[in-house]
Motif scaffolding. Sequence first.
Motif: not given
Length: 275
Positions: A133-135, A140-143, A158-166, A207-208
């Motif tokens: 996790y990185s705040p 942002s989308p991953r490069p 990093y994981f992002n919001q899209e990864d968490v939603e999936r 943890g995160n």
Amino acid sequence: MNESNETFFAAVGDVHGQHHEMVRLLSEWEARTSNSIQFVLQVGDFEPHRNEEDLETMAAPAKYRQLGDFPAFYSGEVLFPWPVYFIGGNHEPYGFLDTIPKGGPVLENCFYLGRAGVATLYGLKVTGMSGIYSPAKFESPRPRISDLKKRSNKDYTYFNQEDVERTLDFGRPDILLVHDWPARIIPYEDRGQFEQQRRSPNYTSVGNEYARVLMDLLSPRLMLCGHMHKKYRNRVTTKSGAAVDVCCLANVERGEDSVAFFRIADDGTIEEVIE
Ligand SMILES: [Zn+2]
């Protein structure tokens, strides 16, 4: 000999390229207990570098930048004795792994679960989410991998919001794999174990929140994590009242603290085998 119909599987902490040692630790347990492992779940920092080019795409200080044992497996010289399923951590050749973001086999008996992915193994639904996790990067989308030369390798870890939603969209798993620990799984009584722990000043900062969100919303029966290079176990009750067994594994370099063994009973319950 184990004469029941029980099925055993293993969980392994951060490997950091020490694949031979991982195989040795697991084989030793099989020999000692006369049980057979059917599959292995690994929680990231696996470091499956096929070659120097892959290694170039890993985020790590120079002293940790080593090819490790994976090329011996990749060349076919050695075979993993069991199917190994891994997620990505924060030290991975993402230039390689991001060519298969949805996961898939990287060689015989070795499967990447993807940025977020799911597998059904012996009737168990196993879901994994790669990265840390990185705040600053979460929204942002991953490069793209085509931008690897222009971006820092860290931007890919990093994981992002899209990864968490999936991961949430896959629904409730029996087992959930994440790299870093969920927040707030350590009770006050255990705080002494977390003083001077790497990556966190004290037990409340371990943890995160997003690993915690996954735990709370998905209520897996078992959650596996690594990253902290520390062995820890706890049974956490989520807001919905579900009990989640959290199993945190040390890194392979630390020997037996890096591995855990589980029995799947005939009725489907999962239980850690404690010798
Ligand atoms: Zn690690």
